[in-house]
Scaffold this motif. Structure first.
Motif, PDB file in Angstrom:
ATOM      1  N   THR A  85       0.842  -1.195   0.000  1.00  0.00           N
ATOM      2  CA  THR A  85       0.000   0.000   0.000  1.00  0.00           C
ATOM      3  C   THR A  85       0.877   1.246   0.000  1.00  0.00           C
ATOM      4  OG1 THR A  85      -0.092   0.290   2.399  1.00  0.00           O
ATOM      5  CG2 THR A  85      -1.674  -1.249   1.421  1.00  0.00           C
ATOM      6  N   GLY A  86       0.245   2.404  -0.192  1.00  0.00           N
ATOM      7  CA  GLY A  86       0.966   3.665  -0.116  1.00  0.00           C
ATOM      8  C   GLY A  86       0.008   4.837  -0.073  1.00  0.00           C
ATOM      9  N   THR A  87       0.527   5.993   0.332  1.00  0.00           N
ATOM     10  CA  THR A  87      -0.232   7.245   0.287  1.00  0.00           C
ATOM     11  C   THR A  87       0.465   8.162  -0.707  1.00  0.00           C
ATOM     12  OG1 THR A  87      -0.927   7.013   2.594  1.00  0.00           O
ATOM     13  CG2 THR A  87      -1.112   9.199   1.602  1.00  0.00           C
ATOM     14  N   GLU A  88      -0.228   8.469  -1.803  1.00  0.00           N
ATOM     15  CA  GLU A  88       0.375   9.194  -2.918  1.00  0.00           C
ATOM     16  C   GLU A  88      -0.024  10.662  -2.867  1.00  0.00           C
ATOM     17  OE1 GLU A  88       1.324   7.452  -7.125  1.00  0.00           O
ATOM     18  OE2 GLU A  88      -0.781   8.044  -7.039  1.00  0.00           O
ATOM     19  N   ASN A  89       0.996  11.532  -2.923  1.00  0.00           N
ATOM     20  CA  ASN A  89       0.779  12.988  -2.946  1.00  0.00           C
ATOM     21  C   ASN A  89      -0.034  13.480  -1.750  1.00  0.00           C
ATOM     22  OD1 ASN A  89       2.130  13.122  -5.461  1.00  0.00           O
ATOM     23  ND2 ASN A  89       0.220  12.602  -6.527  1.00  0.00           N
ATOM     24  N   LYS A  90       0.011  12.731  -0.648  1.00  0.00           N
ATOM     25  CA  LYS A  90      -0.696  13.101   0.586  1.00  0.00           C
ATOM     26  C   LYS A  90      -2.209  13.229   0.385  1.00  0.00           C
ATOM     27  CE  LYS A  90       3.246  15.515   2.641  1.00  0.00           C
ATOM     28  NZ  LYS A  90       3.731  16.754   3.304  1.00  0.00           N
ATOM     29  N   THR A 110      -4.100  10.454  -1.845  1.00  0.00           N
ATOM     30  CA  THR A 110      -4.696   9.242  -2.413  1.00  0.00           C
ATOM     31  C   THR A 110      -4.034   8.009  -1.816  1.00  0.00           C
ATOM     32  OG1 THR A 110      -5.112  10.389  -4.498  1.00  0.00           O
ATOM     33  CG2 THR A 110      -5.184   7.979  -4.538  1.00  0.00           C
ATOM     34  N   GLU A 111      -4.846   7.039  -1.397  1.00  0.00           N
ATOM     35  CA  GLU A 111      -4.309   5.761  -0.949  1.00  0.00           C
ATOM     36  C   GLU A 111      -4.292   4.797  -2.129  1.00  0.00           C
ATOM     37  OE1 GLU A 111      -5.351   5.835   3.779  1.00  0.00           O
ATOM     38  OE2 GLU A 111      -6.789   4.867   2.444  1.00  0.00           O
ATOM     39  N   VAL A 112      -3.166   4.107  -2.292  1.00  0.00           N
ATOM     40  CA  VAL A 112      -3.014   3.185  -3.414  1.00  0.00           C
ATOM     41  C   VAL A 112      -2.675   1.792  -2.898  1.00  0.00           C
ATOM     42  CG1 VAL A 112      -2.280   5.001  -4.992  1.00  0.00           C
ATOM     43  CG2 VAL A 112      -0.555   3.724  -3.722  1.00  0.00           C
ATOM     44  N   VAL A 113      -3.100   0.788  -3.651  1.00  0.00           N
ATOM     45  CA  VAL A 113      -2.752  -0.604  -3.387  1.00  0.00           C
ATOM     46  C   VAL A 113      -2.191  -1.169  -4.683  1.00  0.00           C
ATOM     47  CG1 VAL A 113      -3.572  -2.851  -2.592  1.00  0.00           C
ATOM     48  CG2 VAL A 113      -4.703  -0.760  -1.783  1.00  0.00           C
ATOM     49  N   LEU A 114      -1.044  -1.843  -4.587  1.00  0.00           N
ATOM     50  CA  LEU A 114      -0.424  -2.410  -5.780  1.00  0.00           C
ATOM     51  C   LEU A 114      -0.123  -3.889  -5.566  1.00  0.00           C
ATOM     52  CD1 LEU A 114       1.170   0.650  -5.319  1.00  0.00           C
ATOM     53  CD2 LEU A 114       1.592   0.120  -7.717  1.00  0.00           C
ATOM     54  N   ALA A 115      -0.308  -4.659  -6.630  1.00  0.00           N
ATOM     55  CA  ALA A 115       0.141  -6.048  -6.677  1.00  0.00           C
ATOM     56  C   ALA A 115       1.356  -6.094  -7.581  1.00  0.00           C
ATOM     57  CB  ALA A 115      -0.963  -6.956  -7.202  1.00  0.00           C
ATOM     58  N   LEU A 116       2.465  -6.598  -7.043  1.00  0.00           N
ATOM     59  CA  LEU A 116       3.712  -6.692  -7.797  1.00  0.00           C
ATOM     60  C   LEU A 116       4.075  -8.158  -7.993  1.00  0.00           C
ATOM     61  CD1 LEU A 116       5.763  -3.999  -5.816  1.00  0.00           C
ATOM     62  CD2 LEU A 116       4.359  -3.647  -7.856  1.00  0.00           C
ATOM     63  N   PHE A 167       0.396  15.423  16.955  1.00  0.00           N
ATOM     64  CA  PHE A 167       1.460  15.262  17.943  1.00  0.00           C
ATOM     65  C   PHE A 167       2.745  14.695  17.341  1.00  0.00           C
ATOM     66  CE2 PHE A 167      -2.460  14.278  20.678  1.00  0.00           C
ATOM     67  CZ  PHE A 167      -2.752  15.618  20.837  1.00  0.00           C
ATOM     68  N   PHE A 168       3.408  13.846  18.119  1.00  0.00           N
ATOM     69  CA  PHE A 168       4.708  13.283  17.749  1.00  0.00           C
ATOM     70  C   PHE A 168       4.647  12.452  16.477  1.00  0.00           C
ATOM     71  CE2 PHE A 168       2.414  10.661  20.724  1.00  0.00           C
ATOM     72  CZ  PHE A 168       2.408   9.424  20.117  1.00  0.00           C
ATOM     73  N   ALA A 169       3.491  11.842  16.199  1.00  0.00           N
ATOM     74  CA  ALA A 169       3.376  10.980  15.021  1.00  0.00           C
ATOM     75  C   ALA A 169       3.481  11.771  13.724  1.00  0.00           C
ATOM     76  CB  ALA A 169       2.074  10.201  15.061  1.00  0.00           C
ATOM     77  N   ALA A 170       3.125  13.066  13.766  1.00  0.00           N
ATOM     78  CA  ALA A 170       3.118  13.880  12.552  1.00  0.00           C
ATOM     79  C   ALA A 170       4.513  14.009  11.950  1.00  0.00           C
ATOM     80  CB  ALA A 170       2.550  15.258  12.856  1.00  0.00           C
ATOM     81  N   SER A 171       5.543  13.976  12.792  1.00  0.00           N
ATOM     82  CA  SER A 171       6.908  14.152  12.291  1.00  0.00           C
ATOM     83  C   SER A 171       7.331  13.007  11.377  1.00  0.00           C
ATOM     84  CB  SER A 171       7.895  14.273  13.456  1.00  0.00           C
ATOM     85  OG  SER A 171       7.899  13.082  14.226  1.00  0.00           O
ATOM     86  N   ASN A 172       6.704  11.849  11.537  1.00  0.00           N
ATOM     87  CA  ASN A 172       7.041  10.696  10.706  1.00  0.00           C
ATOM     88  C   ASN A 172       6.159  10.571   9.465  1.00  0.00           C
ATOM     89  OD1 ASN A 172       9.127   9.812  12.357  1.00  0.00           O
ATOM     90  ND2 ASN A 172       7.749   8.666  13.673  1.00  0.00           N
ATOM     91  N   GLY A 173       5.115  11.385   9.381  1.00  0.00           N
ATOM     92  CA  GLY A 173       4.267  11.357   8.193  1.00  0.00           C
ATOM     93  C   GLY A 173       2.913  10.712   8.424  1.00  0.00           C
ATOM     94  N   SER A 174       1.935  11.148   7.631  1.00  0.00           N
ATOM     95  CA  SER A 174       0.554  10.671   7.773  1.00  0.00           C
ATOM     96  C   SER A 174       0.250   9.637   6.699  1.00  0.00           C
ATOM     97  CB  SER A 174      -0.416  11.860   7.680  1.00  0.00           C
ATOM     98  OG  SER A 174      -0.157  12.794   8.709  1.00  0.00           O
ATOM     99  N   TRP A 175       0.987   8.538   6.731  1.00  0.00           N
ATOM    100  CA  TRP A 175       0.849   7.519   5.700  1.00  0.00           C
ATOM    101  C   TRP A 175      -0.062   6.394   6.164  1.00  0.00           C
ATOM    102  CZ3 TRP A 175       2.947  10.950   3.054  1.00  0.00           C
ATOM    103  CH2 TRP A 175       4.163  11.552   3.384  1.00  0.00           C
ATOM    104  N   ILE A 176      -0.599   5.648   5.213  1.00  0.00           N
ATOM    105  CA  ILE A 176      -1.421   4.479   5.516  1.00  0.00           C
ATOM    106  C   ILE A 176      -0.638   3.532   6.429  1.00  0.00           C
ATOM    107  CG2 ILE A 176      -0.678   3.288   3.401  1.00  0.00           C
ATOM    108  CD1 ILE A 176      -3.567   2.180   3.196  1.00  0.00           C
ATOM    109  N   ARG A 177      -1.344   2.901   7.398  1.00  0.00           N
ATOM    110  CA  ARG A 177      -0.651   2.204   8.472  1.00  0.00           C
ATOM    111  C   ARG A 177      -0.962   0.712   8.582  1.00  0.00           C
ATOM    112  NH1 ARG A 177       0.351   7.266   9.697  1.00  0.00           N
ATOM    113  NH2 ARG A 177       1.432   7.890  11.591  1.00  0.00           N
ATOM    114  N   ALA A 178      -2.208   0.327   8.481  1.00  0.00           N
ATOM    115  CA  ALA A 178      -2.595  -1.054   8.758  1.00  0.00           C
ATOM    116  C   ALA A 178      -2.083  -2.004   7.674  1.00  0.00           C
ATOM    117  CB  ALA A 178      -4.112  -1.161   8.878  1.00  0.00           C
ATOM    118  N   THR A 179      -1.711  -3.219   8.084  1.00  0.00           N
ATOM    119  CA  THR A 179      -1.300  -4.254   7.136  1.00  0.00           C
ATOM    120  C   THR A 179      -2.533  -4.971   6.600  1.00  0.00           C
ATOM    121  OG1 THR A 179       0.842  -4.581   8.211  1.00  0.00           O
ATOM    122  CG2 THR A 179      -0.011  -6.426   6.912  1.00  0.00           C
ATOM    123  N   PRO A 180      -2.678  -5.135   5.276  1.00  0.00           N
ATOM    124  CA  PRO A 180      -3.840  -5.835   4.704  1.00  0.00           C
ATOM    125  C   PRO A 180      -3.844  -7.312   5.085  1.00  0.00           C
ATOM    126  CG  PRO A 180      -2.662  -4.548   3.036  1.00  0.00           C
ATOM    127  CD  PRO A 180      -1.782  -4.615   4.234  1.00  0.00           C
TER     128      PRO A 180
END
Length: 426
Positions: A82-87, A89-95, A116-129
């Motif tokens: 998964t990924g968060t594109e351009n802050k 859109t959430e994307v899912v890819l099969a490779l 808070f503190f989490a913002a410094s690391n980025g607001s990216w998608i988190r959960a594992t599918p």
């Protein structure tokens, strides 16, 4: 002489085929969810080499991606990321598992900012599918759960818990990884624990409501165990630990877990007839689960001063190997609560996978560690820098493949065949 030559050639061919067969068998079951097939972080199969050098672990391919904290999951054919594109859109890819070539891509709006503190690391998608053999179930940051056809990426259904339940978007996003059991999914979303039909997305029941207060849903991910003769969901919310009947949703028992700002993050660990957990800035506990008639009780059997952060331990021979808030590893005897050793500091976070007496640990600095699981002392066998980027996502291991999700890429490494002495020792 000719006969001897053919005998030797046949013997060599047999050995090579046996090694190849061992690895192909080891690929099943695939790493299909958070912490692997059994949700324990423990894998089976041929022994690993006791080195991480390029002769032992070789990179097969690397593909750049939008940023993500989600762990990769695998089928026999594909790596799902998964990924968060351009802050926005959430994307899912099969490779393609062998080459990294893109097989399909799905996307939806998913922008939000964590506080808070989490913002410094980025607001990216988190959960594992989670992958069930035909469908892929993906949790988006804004409290949505999406079912995708694993062969094509076509969306099959979507549940928006904010719209469905009237709950707020969780402050840190949908962080808990979905659990698959039979025909149902269990998610910690909508500030609660929810059971859904995996074919339709229909909500079957909802319990442990409003546990997270204004901060929203849990960080921890549920698992399943049989305790006191009862198969049950083990659920750690932001404030407490609970056992829940997976069929009815009945809360069988509950136990408050001391916490700092609701930061109960690791997945609870079933052991014998109880549950181990540990929380940030607090302690580690083992709760024994007893049963009288139909009534269940949780009783603290022991506690110690180990303070976990985000890493879930692996259990080997009755001992938990846990990475701590202070960046050190520790070994805890789960029967007594004794800490048998504590290491020097490493990274802030480590995801861990175990096989027999070896632990493969990936810390957020992009350093892969190979540790021998010894109850007597900390024993680092080897370490290797595998990424120049941060690696907060959980490392995945399936057959000969070791999959590292870097912040902006995914790399697939392959174990070479272990030397005979490695197999004997392991």
């Amino acid at each position: 002489m000719v006969q001897d030559f053919f005998r030797a050639s046949f013997a060599t061919l047999f050995i090579l085929l046996s090694q190849s067969i061992a690895f192909s068998q080891d690929e099943l079951p695939a790493w299909n969810q958070w912490r692997g097939p059994e949700r324990t972080g423990v894998v089976i199969g041929p022994a690993w080499p006791r080195s991480l050098n390029e002769d032992s672990l070789e990179r097969s391919w690397r593909v750049e991606l939008p940023p993500s904290y989600s762990g990769p999951v695998l089928s026999d054919r594909a790596v799902f990321v998964t990924g968060t594109e351009n802050k926005e859109t959430e994307v899912v890819l099969a490779l393609d598992r062998n080459t990294g070539a893109e097989l399909w891509r799905a996307e939806w709006p998913g922008s939000m900012s964590v506080p808070f503190f989490a913002a410094s690391n980025g607001s990216w998608i988190r959960a594992t599918p989670v992958y069930d053999g035909s469908s892929l179930y993906v949790a988006g940051m804004r409290d949505v759960l999406v079912s995708l056809d694993a062969e094509t990426g076509e969306e099959q259904w979507r549940v928006d818990f904010v719209k469905e339940l009237g709950t707020p978007v969780p402050s840190f996003g949908f962080a808990s990884s979905p659990l698959l059991d039979g025909n149902f999914l269990y998610v910690q979303a909508g500030a609660s624990l929810i059971k859904l039909d995996k074919e339709t997305g229909e909500i079957v029941w909802r319990v442990l409501k409003d546990d997270g207060g204004m901060m929203g849903s849990a960080f921890s991910s549920p698992t399943i165990a049989t305790l006191s003769g009862k198969r049950q969901l083990l659920v750690q919310t932001r404030l407490r630990l609970a056992g829940v009947d997976p069929d009815s949703g009945e809360v069988l028992w509950e136990q408050d877990v001391p916490n700092f700002r609701g930061m109960n993050i690791l997945t609870p660990i079933p052991f014998e007839n109880g549950v181990f957990t540990s929380s940030y800035r607090n302690k580690a506990w083992y709760y024994e689960i007893s049963r009288t008639d139909e009534r269940f009780n949780a009783t603290e059997k022991w506690s110690n001063n180990a303070q976990a952060y985000m890493s879930t331990p692996v259990v080997i021979d009755n001992h938990a190997y846990l990475h701590l808030q202070n960046r050190r590893f520790t070994c805890i005897d789960l029967r007594t609560g004794e800490r048998t050793w504590t290491s020097e500091p490493f990274g802030k976070y480590c995801s861990m996978v175990a096989k027999k007496d070896l632990i493969l640990a990936l810390d957020e600095r992009g350093i892969l560690l190979l540790i021998r699981a010894s109850r007597e002392k900390f024993e680092l066998l080897d370490e290797r820098k595998v990424s120049d980027e941060e690696t907060w996502a959980h490392v995945a291991v399936s057959g000969p493949d070791v999959i590292v999700r870097e912040l902006n890429a995914v790399s697939v490494f392959q174990w070479r065949k272990p030397a005979p002495e490695d197999t004997d020792r392991n």
